[in-house]
Design an enzyme around this catalytic site. Structure first.
Site, PDB file in Angstrom:
ATOM      1  N   HIS A 247       0.841  -1.204   0.000  1.00 16.91           N
ATOM      2  CA  HIS A 247       0.000   0.000   0.000  1.00 16.91           C
ATOM      3  C   HIS A 247       0.878   1.257   0.000  1.00 16.91           C
ATOM      4  CE1 HIS A 247      -2.984   2.992   1.192  1.00 16.91           C
ATOM      5  NE2 HIS A 247      -2.199   3.318   2.205  1.00 16.91           N
TER       6      HIS A 247
ATOM      7  N   GLU B 239      11.338  13.427  -0.362  1.00 19.35           N
ATOM      8  CA  GLU B 239      10.278  12.709  -1.082  1.00 19.35           C
ATOM      9  C   GLU B 239       8.890  13.210  -0.685  1.00 19.35           C
ATOM     10  OE1 GLU B 239       8.038  10.166  -3.347  1.00 19.35           O
ATOM     11  OE2 GLU B 239      10.167  10.588  -3.521  1.00 19.35           O
TER      12      GLU B 239
ATOM     13  N   HIS C 218      12.898  12.070  11.630  1.00 18.27           N
ATOM     14  CA  HIS C 218      12.223  10.767  11.575  1.00 18.27           C
ATOM     15  C   HIS C 218      12.911   9.764  12.506  1.00 18.27           C
ATOM     16  CE1 HIS C 218       9.832  11.752   7.933  1.00 18.27           C
ATOM     17  NE2 HIS C 218      10.859  12.530   7.664  1.00 18.27           N
TER      18      HIS C 218
END
Length: 542
Positions: free
Chosen positions: A81, A271, A319
């Site tokens: 996904h 990104e 992150h």
């Protein structure tokens, strides 16, 4: 040479030589046809990846869900996904689809700079997509009897390594090859866009006169060009670790899995902006058109995108607050991450200022654009929360993070894609969509996705971890609401497909400029759909 051949083909077409079906769609060097191919791929992949997310929500609808008895399969579905949505839905739609279609039209160029490379850029995505789908069906992982790469879209080792507890089969190798092909495709597209925008603008079309959508594609192309080689290096090192005995990420041989995290997120954070910047450009055009006003603070908007692109490269480790970095390093990443809120705020307030005092028409594209601004703002606010290392250590890998990035991507980028779709559909197809169906699609999707993701903030604050196939009864209530929301937004997708079929079946002819005087950029001066090329007689290339 390729440029000249494409133009010779276009000149032939202008004199009545129409290419055959296979020549037109398989060997296409026409930017509009290639843009259409990208959009078709994005719709197909989006329906598939959306269906996977509905399966996940069905599994999590109640505790002890029985939909997926194979728990490896649940993580394979999550991985597929995520990767499909990022590399085969959002990027092909915004950058490949709308970018190819409208950048040449908006700057007055006859086509893209390298038409054949444009063709290769698209066709590399097909084997990449097939490799990714194939990876779900091969190789047992983690010592269980399931197939597929259950590594998440981040592909962290040692889970993605070939050793014990990893994925010894070929599934992760197939994912790596898929990412290499998709990356090569994006790098070629980026070179093409940068060359086209710098070298092929019409006389008088200075950089400071370009539409904001063209600016957004230009910044995105530079981000891709700088970020993707780092991802390519990281996954190549992972590939050699898995197959050739190197130990880049294996502590047993002196390697460090944290090196992979740094390399991955140095790509992964830009990104995120690669996916959202073209959305900013589209929303700017749409808000301006339906407010019947020029965009407020044009230059500020353009350079805000440049600033977002630049700062996006120096915040990657937010992150990674939980990996044990020093407090000085954490302090830097907290501060740098907060700074991104400034140019982003410039954009939000400029959109609101554009609407302020405008003669607003709430047509379908404008609904999606306003929905985007609201949802992106909610996602941005939770991003500021997660920028704080102390808060993030509690919320890392909980559903709060899932809610945050889906508000900026699933609810942000995807809303902008639908805004662009309804805005440019008359121009691309020559037909007018049904306004009622478009608005129904919007409201079902808006209510559905908010029901899916808003409760996930509460689940995350309560401590529910992400990527788990099951959960304690305490989390049952909000999970039920979230799953019901996914069914509603799934129904919204069916309305969208029905609307597309209806538009092509009824063949209501669109005017050259269906949005009236508000749409003033260059592409609206052409008929709908534009001719195979946008010039009656193409200039011969010397």
């Amino acid at each position: 040479m390729a440029y000249q051949d494409a133009h010779t083909a276009d000149a032939d077409h202008a004199h009545g030589h129409r290419p055959g079906f296979f020549t037109r769609w398989l060997a296409s060097t026409n930017h509009k046809d290639i843009g259409t191919l990208y959009l078709c791929l994005a719709i197909f992949a989006g329906v598939l990846a959306g269906a996977l997310s509905v399966i996940m929500r069905a599994q999590l609808m109640t505790p002890n869900g029985e939909i997926l008895s194979d728990h490896q399969l649940y993580n394979v579905i999550i991985t597929a996904h995520g990767l499909i949505m990022v590399f085969f839905v959002v990027m092909p739609a915004t950058f490949g689809g709308f970018g190819n279609w409208f950048v040449p039209l908006m700057i007055g160029a006859p086509d893209m700079a390298f038409p054949r490379m444009n063709n290769v850029s698209f066709w590399l995505l097909i084997p990449a997509f097939l490799l990714l789908l194939g990876s779900t069906m091969v190789g047992a992982g983690q010592g269980v009897n399931g197939a597929g790469a259950a590594v998440g879209w981040t592909v962290y080792p040692p889970l993605s390594a070939a050793g014990p507890g990893g994925h010894p089969g070929p599934s992760v190798d197939m994912v790596i090859f898929a990412l290499h092909l998709a990356g090569a495709s994006s790098i070629m597209s980026s070179i093409n866009f940068i060359t086209t925008i710098f070298n092929m603008r019409a006389p008088g079309m200075t950089l400071h006169r370009m539409p904001l959508f063209v600016w957004s594609i230009l910044v995105t192309a530079f981000l891709l060009l700088l970020a993707l080689p780092v991802l390519a290096g990281a996954i190549t090192m992972l590939l050699t670790d898995r197959n050739f005995g190197t130990t880049f990420f294996d502590p047993a041989g002196g390697g460090d899995p944290l090196l992979f995290l740094h390399l991955f997120w140095f790509f992964g954070h830009p990104e995120v902006y690669i996916m959202i910047l073209p959305a900013f450009g589209m929303v700017s055009q749409i808000v301006s058109t339906f407010s019947k006003k020029p965009i407020f603070g044009y230059l500020g908007m353009a350079y805000a995108m440049v600033a977002i692109g630049g700062i996006g490269f120096v915040v990657w480790a937010h992150h990674m607050y939980t990996v044990g970095m020093s407090s000085a390093t954490q302090a830097y990443f907290v501060a740098a991450t907060m700074v991104i809120a400034v140019p982003t705020g410039v954009k939000i307030f400029s959109w609101i200022a554009t609407m302020w005092g405008g003669s607003i028409e709430f047509k379908t594209p404008m609904l999606w654009a306003i929905g985007f601004i609201f949802l992106f703002t909610v996602g941005g606010v939770t991003g500021v929360v997660l920028a704080n290392a102390g808060v993030d250590r509690v919320l890392q890998d909980t559903y709060y993070v899932v809610a945050h990035f889906h508000y900026v991507l699933s609810l942000g980028a995807v809303f902008a894609i639908f805004a662009g779709w309804y805005y440019w559909f008359p121009k691309m197809s020559g037909y007018m969509y049904n306004e009622t169906i478009g608005k129904l699609h919007f409201w079902f999707t808006f209510v559905g996705v908010n029901l899916v993701f808003f409760p996930q903030h509460f689940l995350g604050l309560s401590g529910m971890p992400r990527r788990y196939v099951d959960y304690p009864d305490a989390f049952a209530g909000w999970n039920l609401v979230s799953s019901l929301g996914s069914y509603i937004s799934g129904f919204g997708v069916l309305i969208f497909i029905y609307g597309v079929v209806d538009a092509f079946a009824k063949k209501r002819a669109a005017e050259a400029n269906p949005w009236g005087a508000g749409a003033t950029t260059l592409e609206w001066t052409l008929p709908s759909p534009p001719p195979f090329h946008q010039f009656e007689v193409l200039p011969r290339v010397q």
